[in-house]
Design a protein around this motif. Structure first.
Motif, PDB file in Angstrom:
ATOM      1  N   ILE A 273      27.399 -19.544  -8.056  1.00  0.00           N
ATOM      2  CA  ILE A 273      25.938 -19.578  -8.131  1.00  0.00           C
ATOM      3  C   ILE A 273      25.379 -18.184  -8.371  1.00  0.00           C
ATOM      4  O   ILE A 273      24.485 -17.976  -9.197  1.00  0.00           O
ATOM      5  CB  ILE A 273      25.354 -20.200  -6.850  1.00  0.00           C
ATOM      6  CG1 ILE A 273      25.787 -21.664  -6.720  1.00  0.00           C
ATOM      7  CG2 ILE A 273      23.823 -20.088  -6.828  1.00  0.00           C
ATOM      8  CD1 ILE A 273      25.369 -22.330  -5.420  1.00  0.00           C
ATOM      9  N   LEU A 274      25.914 -17.208  -7.656  1.00  0.00           N
ATOM     10  CA  LEU A 274      25.485 -15.829  -7.869  1.00  0.00           C
ATOM     11  C   LEU A 274      25.791 -15.385  -9.295  1.00  0.00           C
ATOM     12  O   LEU A 274      24.961 -14.747  -9.957  1.00  0.00           O
ATOM     13  CB  LEU A 274      26.183 -14.901  -6.865  1.00  0.00           C
ATOM     14  CG  LEU A 274      25.750 -15.037  -5.407  1.00  0.00           C
ATOM     15  CD1 LEU A 274      26.665 -14.218  -4.501  1.00  0.00           C
ATOM     16  CD2 LEU A 274      24.303 -14.580  -5.232  1.00  0.00           C
ATOM     17  N   TYR A 275      26.986 -15.711  -9.761  1.00  0.00           N
ATOM     18  CA  TYR A 275      27.400 -15.352 -11.123  1.00  0.00           C
ATOM     19  C   TYR A 275      26.427 -15.944 -12.147  1.00  0.00           C
ATOM     20  O   TYR A 275      25.967 -15.256 -13.068  1.00  0.00           O
ATOM     21  CB  TYR A 275      28.822 -15.860 -11.371  1.00  0.00           C
ATOM     22  CG  TYR A 275      29.377 -15.527 -12.736  1.00  0.00           C
ATOM     23  CD1 TYR A 275      30.132 -14.373 -12.937  1.00  0.00           C
ATOM     24  CD2 TYR A 275      29.156 -16.374 -13.824  1.00  0.00           C
ATOM     25  CE1 TYR A 275      30.644 -14.062 -14.195  1.00  0.00           C
ATOM     26  CE2 TYR A 275      29.655 -16.076 -15.082  1.00  0.00           C
ATOM     27  CZ  TYR A 275      30.407 -14.921 -15.260  1.00  0.00           C
ATOM     28  OH  TYR A 275      30.913 -14.613 -16.501  1.00  0.00           O
ATOM     29  N   ASN A 276      26.076 -17.202 -11.977  1.00  0.00           N
ATOM     30  CA  ASN A 276      25.206 -17.879 -12.944  1.00  0.00           C
ATOM     31  C   ASN A 276      23.773 -17.360 -12.909  1.00  0.00           C
ATOM     32  O   ASN A 276      23.068 -17.392 -13.925  1.00  0.00           O
ATOM     33  CB  ASN A 276      25.218 -19.390 -12.692  1.00  0.00           C
ATOM     34  CG  ASN A 276      26.548 -20.027 -13.045  1.00  0.00           C
ATOM     35  OD1 ASN A 276      27.297 -19.500 -13.869  1.00  0.00           O
ATOM     36  ND2 ASN A 276      26.860 -21.157 -12.419  1.00  0.00           N
ATOM     37  N   HIS A 277      23.316 -16.895 -11.744  1.00  0.00           N
ATOM     38  CA  HIS A 277      21.952 -16.373 -11.632  1.00  0.00           C
ATOM     39  C   HIS A 277      21.844 -14.891 -12.006  1.00  0.00           C
ATOM     40  O   HIS A 277      20.735 -14.367 -12.150  1.00  0.00           O
ATOM     41  CB  HIS A 277      21.419 -16.572 -10.212  1.00  0.00           C
ATOM     42  CG  HIS A 277      20.880 -17.945  -9.959  1.00  0.00           C
ATOM     43  ND1 HIS A 277      21.667 -19.007  -9.598  1.00  0.00           N
ATOM     44  CD2 HIS A 277      19.610 -18.442 -10.046  1.00  0.00           C
ATOM     45  CE1 HIS A 277      20.925 -20.085  -9.455  1.00  0.00           C
ATOM     46  NE2 HIS A 277      19.682 -19.779  -9.719  1.00  0.00           N
ATOM     47  N   CYS A 278      22.969 -14.235 -12.130  1.00  0.00           N
ATOM     48  CA  CYS A 278      22.970 -12.804 -12.448  1.00  0.00           C
ATOM     49  C   CYS A 278      22.837 -12.609 -13.951  1.00  0.00           C
ATOM     50  O   CYS A 278      23.612 -13.182 -14.734  1.00  0.00           O
ATOM     51  CB  CYS A 278      24.253 -12.154 -11.940  1.00  0.00           C
ATOM     52  SG  CYS A 278      24.378 -10.383 -12.301  1.00  0.00           S
ATOM     53  N   SER A 279      21.883 -11.797 -14.376  1.00  0.00           N
ATOM     54  CA  SER A 279      21.645 -11.560 -15.801  1.00  0.00           C
ATOM     55  C   SER A 279      22.408 -10.354 -16.334  1.00  0.00           C
ATOM     56  O   SER A 279      22.303 -10.026 -17.512  1.00  0.00           O
ATOM     57  CB  SER A 279      20.140 -11.388 -16.052  1.00  0.00           C
ATOM     58  OG  SER A 279      19.642 -10.270 -15.330  1.00  0.00           O
ATOM     59  N   HIS A 280      23.172  -9.683 -15.486  1.00  0.00           N
ATOM     60  CA  HIS A 280      23.950  -8.518 -15.920  1.00  0.00           C
ATOM     61  C   HIS A 280      25.089  -8.962 -16.839  1.00  0.00           C
ATOM     62  O   HIS A 280      25.670 -10.034 -16.654  1.00  0.00           O
ATOM     63  CB  HIS A 280      24.510  -7.785 -14.696  1.00  0.00           C
ATOM     64  CG  HIS A 280      24.879  -6.363 -14.956  1.00  0.00           C
ATOM     65  ND1 HIS A 280      26.038  -6.001 -15.613  1.00  0.00           N
ATOM     66  CD2 HIS A 280      24.245  -5.204 -14.656  1.00  0.00           C
ATOM     67  CE1 HIS A 280      26.100  -4.676 -15.685  1.00  0.00           C
ATOM     68  NE2 HIS A 280      25.023  -4.180 -15.124  1.00  0.00           N
ATOM     69  N   SER A 281      25.417  -8.124 -17.813  1.00  0.00           N
ATOM     70  CA  SER A 281      26.423  -8.511 -18.813  1.00  0.00           C
ATOM     71  C   SER A 281      27.856  -8.317 -18.335  1.00  0.00           C
ATOM     72  O   SER A 281      28.780  -8.930 -18.880  1.00  0.00           O
ATOM     73  CB  SER A 281      26.209  -7.710 -20.104  1.00  0.00           C
ATOM     74  OG  SER A 281      26.314  -6.311 -19.842  1.00  0.00           O
ATOM     75  N   VAL A 282      28.065  -7.463 -17.306  1.00  0.00           N
ATOM     76  CA  VAL A 282      29.422  -7.193 -16.820  1.00  0.00           C
ATOM     77  C   VAL A 282      29.542  -7.731 -15.396  1.00  0.00           C
ATOM     78  O   VAL A 282      29.059  -7.121 -14.441  1.00  0.00           O
ATOM     79  CB  VAL A 282      29.753  -5.680 -16.854  1.00  0.00           C
ATOM     80  CG1 VAL A 282      31.222  -5.456 -16.478  1.00  0.00           C
ATOM     81  CG2 VAL A 282      29.454  -5.088 -18.220  1.00  0.00           C
ATOM     82  N   LYS A 283      30.185  -8.881 -15.275  1.00  0.00           N
ATOM     83  CA  LYS A 283      30.253  -9.535 -13.968  1.00  0.00           C
ATOM     84  C   LYS A 283      31.529 -10.374 -13.890  1.00  0.00           C
ATOM     85  O   LYS A 283      32.085 -10.798 -14.912  1.00  0.00           O
ATOM     86  CB  LYS A 283      29.022 -10.410 -13.727  1.00  0.00           C
ATOM     87  CG  LYS A 283      28.768 -11.447 -14.824  1.00  0.00           C
ATOM     88  CD  LYS A 283      27.434 -12.169 -14.640  1.00  0.00           C
ATOM     89  CE  LYS A 283      27.203 -13.158 -15.785  1.00  0.00           C
ATOM     90  NZ  LYS A 283      25.922 -13.886 -15.642  1.00  0.00           N
TER      91      LYS A 283
END
Length: 407
Positions: free
Chosen positions: A359-369
């Motif tokens: 969920i955190l991954y999907n809500h994060c708009s950063h390109s490197v994750k």
């Protein structure tokens, strides 16, 4: 939520308590009455607020330790297990002391009356009752007015900060939350407050007026400027706290003020040593070069973390390892952290309220994750050559990671 290693005492002494959260004081007051009201036997400084409680108590204990006072503290959450939540002269309560407290509570018949946190609060007061203590430092668990720690007749109160958190129990506005925090104030007592936002400040002063109490406010009644503390006739120079972040200046000043109005004589050299030695696990804690841990878990603490990172590491790559509880404002936290992060690593950890890393991954708009499914697989060294790694999002996440990695 289970308090680690607490159940073994409950089972050993056949004392039952509920795992739910039930704000309110009637049942714990009834239990304490059965035990002879141990909460009223010592001088107490009671700390509530959204952020800064733990840091302020760290300063308080350091200020008490250096001149040789006898002191105790009750804080939450635990770092290792239940024993470090109840401390005497900065040493965790022993199994023997816990057994003696539980044996006494079992004989007095309080089984089944309380929730887990209420029972732990009562345990702390029972442990402290038999000791010769100059001062006890109590940290409110959640809120203040209806929190199980808010049971003593008299105390000096501290509120370092107030912001949005625990909205399910405390309300969804600063005013509602402030009403809960301000509830720790006792009639005809003294309250020390940090730099509160205006709606919170108004609510706190109204509570003080209703209870005919005195408020001492940071940068109004006392201050820290150029490493110098001033309050009335008191002045202490060359104060350099080890704990990182601009907000620690006010936390330090709150602790000094509370000790002074509690009747303790502080000497400048002792204060200098104390504030420099004060430290707290999980608050921008330096594990080693280029590795820090900070339990920022709400809007205000994430704002402070971002500000601290910008000040300390303006030209460094920032690798963030993040685990968050699902009842926190994780979208706000992500937006703030995205402004300073070079990379993100989201982690699943074993807490009943842990938010799925996906969920955190999907809500994060950063390109490197990236996602790490098990905290034991985190590589805490992979960013050490070209940047800084910061573990954040939850004290529970930090505690689990420390346990699994042996840090």
């Amino acid at each position: 939520m289970e308090i680690k290693n607490f159940n073994k005492y409950k089972k050993k002494w056949n004392i039952e308590s509920e795992t739910v959260i039930k704000p309110g004081l009637e049942t714990i007051q009834a239990a304490l009455k059965k035990l002879g009201n141990p909460q009223d036997k010592h001088k107490i400084i009671h700390v509530a607020g959204t952020n800064g409680k733990g840091s302020t108590i760290a300063f308080l204990t350091a200020l008490a330790k250096d001149p040789g006072l006898s002191y105790a503290s009750f804080t939450s959450p635990s770092i290792v297990d239940v024993h470090d939540q109840i401390q005497i002269n900065s040493m965790p309560v022993t199994e023997k002391q816990m057994d003696e407290a539980f044996s006494y509570m079992q004989r007095k018949g309080i089984s089944g009356m309380l929730t887990d946190f209420e029972l732990l609060t009562v345990t702390a007061f029972v442990v402290f009752e038999t000791m010769e203590l100059d001062i006890i430092f109590i940290e409110a668990g959640m809120g203040g007015r209806l929190d199980s720690t808010n049971v003593m007749k008299n105390s000096v109160s501290i509120i370092p900060s107030i912001s949005i958190d625990h909205t399910k129990f405390l309300g969804d506005t600063i005013e509602k939350i402030s009403w809960h925090k301000a509830g720790i104030l006792k009639h005809n007592s003294q309250l020390v407050i940090g730099p509160l936002v205006e709606p919170a400040r108004t609510v706190v002063y109204k509570e003080a007026e209703d209870k005919e109490a005195n408020v001492l406010e940071y940068n109004k009644n006392f201050s820290i400027k150029n490493h110098k503390y001033r309050f009335k006739e008191y002045s202490f120079s060359d104060l350099h706290p080890q704990m990182i972040g601009r907000h620690q200046q006010s936390n330090m000043a709150l602790a000094i003020t509370a000790m002074l109005i509690s009747g303790f004589k502080l000497v400048e050299t002792n204060v200098q040593t104390a504030v420099n030695s004060a430290k707290l696990p999980g608050r921008m804690e330096k594990i080693r070069d280029n590795l820090y841990m900070d339990g920022a878990h709400n809007q205000e603490s994430v704002d402070a973390l971002v500000e601290t990172i910008q000040e300390m590491f303006p030209n460094k790559n920032i690798h963030l390892i993040v685990g968050i509880l699902r009842d926190k404002d994780y979208v706000y936290m992500l937006r703030k952290l995205e402004g300073i992060a070079s990379t993100f690593e989201f982690v699943n950890f074993q807490h009943e309220r842990a938010l799925d890393a996906t969920i955190l991954y999907n809500h994060c708009s950063h390109s490197v994750k990236s996602i790490t499914l098990d905290a034991t697989n985190i590589d805490l060294n992979k960013n050490s050559d070209n940047g800084v790694t910061i573990v954040t999002g939850s004290f529970y996440f930090i505690a689990e990671l420390k346990e699994k990695t042996g840090i």
